[in-house]
Enzyme design. Structure first.
Site, mmCIF file in Angstrom:
data_model
loop_
_atom_site.group_PDB
_atom_site.id
_atom_site.type_symbol
_atom_site.label_atom_id
_atom_site.label_comp_id
_atom_site.label_asym_id
_atom_site.label_seq_id
_atom_site.Cartn_x
_atom_site.Cartn_y
_atom_site.Cartn_z
ATOM 1 N N ASN A 94 11.192 0.874 -3.753
ATOM 2 C CA ASN A 94 11.770 0.455 -2.473
ATOM 3 C C ASN A 94 12.041 -1.045 -2.549
ATOM 4 O OD1 ASN A 94 12.408 -0.140 0.167
ATOM 5 N ND2 ASN A 94 10.344 0.209 0.969
ATOM 6 N N LYS B 167 13.608 -2.876 -0.435
ATOM 7 C CA LYS B 167 13.653 -3.541 0.877
ATOM 8 C C LYS B 167 14.888 -4.453 0.949
ATOM 9 C CE LYS B 167 8.718 -2.944 0.974
ATOM 10 N NZ LYS B 167 7.424 -3.302 1.538
ATOM 11 N N HIS C 69 10.054 4.420 7.113
ATOM 12 C CA HIS C 69 9.184 3.435 6.454
ATOM 13 C C HIS C 69 8.456 2.620 7.526
ATOM 14 C CE1 HIS C 69 7.963 -0.197 4.327
ATOM 15 N NE2 HIS C 69 7.894 0.587 3.269
ATOM 16 N N GLU D 124 7.963 -0.399 7.935
ATOM 17 C CA GLU D 124 8.688 -1.571 8.455
ATOM 18 C C GLU D 124 9.746 -1.148 9.475
ATOM 19 O OE1 GLU D 124 9.520 -3.215 4.592
ATOM 20 O OE2 GLU D 124 7.359 -3.555 4.378
ATOM 21 N N GLU E 253 1.770 5.995 3.164
ATOM 22 C CA GLU E 253 1.709 4.552 2.958
ATOM 23 C C GLU E 253 0.880 3.914 4.077
ATOM 24 O OE1 GLU E 253 5.076 2.882 0.369
ATOM 25 O OE2 GLU E 253 5.800 2.922 2.415
ATOM 26 N N GLY F 244 2.246 -4.414 0.780
ATOM 27 C CA GLY F 244 2.516 -5.831 0.531
ATOM 28 C C GLY F 244 1.304 -6.731 0.689
ATOM 29 N N SER G 31 0.867 -1.450 -2.236
ATOM 30 C CA SER G 31 0.280 -2.325 -3.265
ATOM 31 C C SER G 31 -0.005 -1.609 -4.586
ATOM 32 C CB SER G 31 -0.987 -3.004 -2.738
ATOM 33 O OG SER G 31 -0.652 -3.925 -1.706
HETATM 34 P P1 PGA Z 1 4.386 -2.693 -1.734
HETATM 35 O O1 PGA Z 1 5.367 -1.923 -0.724
HETATM 36 O O2 PGA Z 1 4.355 -1.907 -3.019
HETATM 37 O O3 PGA Z 1 5.000 -4.052 -1.904
HETATM 38 O O4 PGA Z 1 3.035 -2.734 -1.074
HETATM 39 C C1 PGA Z 1 5.366 -0.520 -0.658
HETATM 40 C C2 PGA Z 1 6.371 -0.057 0.363
HETATM 41 O O5 PGA Z 1 6.560 -0.720 1.384
HETATM 42 O O6 PGA Z 1 7.003 1.007 0.183
#
Ligand code: PGA
Length: 253
Positions: A11, A13, A98, A100, A170, A176, A213
């Site tokens: 992803n 983003k 997602h 976000e 997730e 993140g 992460s």
């Molecule tokens: P990350 O993000 O691996 O940077 O924690 C995962 C995601 O948001 O799908």
């Protein structure tokens, strides 16, 4: 390490416009070869979908997808993208709900379910994200939150479409932050999702990825759990060399 099918989903983003996406793809294709049972999914920003699809055209093991879509096929929805549009640009899969999108842009469980149903109706595959916040986990509310997020999907997704649904668990606190869920914690929620789906009449075994992460240092211990069917990765998927290394670790190569 495993002979079961695994999906490694990247992803990106709001990173990698068309030029950067193409450069990534050229390097990634040079560094990797298709591996049986390993699927590689990329979710670039939608403006990079066509460029990335073109750059990966020699790789049947790679699927490119959109990070978000609207459920309507067209209309007065300024700033939105329809499923036929992203499909025309090369999307075969769509990331839906997602965290976000849910937390920064106010997407509701109901909207996530509408998008999922529309993606399926159009013949694409949704990767539907669910996950609890830190406050919810610490308050012992992980289970009801996951069940609440799943509930509208059971109403809106037709029984025969479920085999094309992939879920990503997730936990919001792991995205993140450098703090991944333990393999045991992830496996437990994956089982909860599978159990709930079976109880609600979803046929077959649901494919569920873990995200939050994930990196080259923890991917093997996560994928050692048979409850996990792959990983959804943000930060560690942005660099072609690093991502090629990560997807090479858990594969059957
Ligand atoms: P990350 O993000 O691996 O940077 O924690 C995962 C995601 O948001 O799908």
């Amino acid at each position: 390490m495993t002979d079961r099918p695994l999906i490694y989903a990247a992803n990106w983003k709001m990173n990698h416009g068309p030029a950067a996406a193409t450069a990534f793809a050229e390097r990634f294709v040079y560094l990797t070869a298709p591996v049986p049972q390993r699927g590689l999914w990329f979710f670039p920003p939608s403006v990079s979908l066509a460029a990335l699809t073109e750059a990966f055209r020699s790789r049947p093991d790679i699927r490119v997808g959109a990070q978000n879509v609207h459920w309507e096929p067209k209309g007065a929805f300024t700033g939105e993208l329809s499923i036929p549009m992203v499909q025309e640009s090369g999307a075969a899969v769509v990331l839906v709900g997602h965290s976000e999108r849910r937390h920064l842009f106010g997407e509701t469980d109901e909207q996530v379910a509408r998008k999922t149903a529309a993606v399926l109706k159009a013949g694409l595959e949704p990767l539907v994200c669910v996950g609890e916040t830190l406050a919810e986990r610490e308050g012992g509310r992980t289970e009801p939150v996951i069940l609440r997020q799943l509930e509208p999907l059971f109403d809106k997704v037709q029984a025969e479409h479920w085999r094309r649904v992939v879920i990503a668990y997730e936990p919001v606190w792991a995205i993140g932050t450098g703090r991944n869920a333990s393999p045991d914690d992830a496996a437990q929620v994956h089982e909860l999702i599978r159990f709930t789906a079976a109880r609600r009449g979803v046929p077959g075994r649901l494919s569920i990825l873990y995200g939050g992460s994930v990196n080259a240092g923890n991917v093997l211990s996560l994928l050692a759990r048979p409850e996990l069917d792959g990983v959804l990765v943000g930060g560690a998927s942005l660099d072609a060399d690093g991502w090629a290394e990560l997807v090479g670790l858990g594969g059957a190569a």
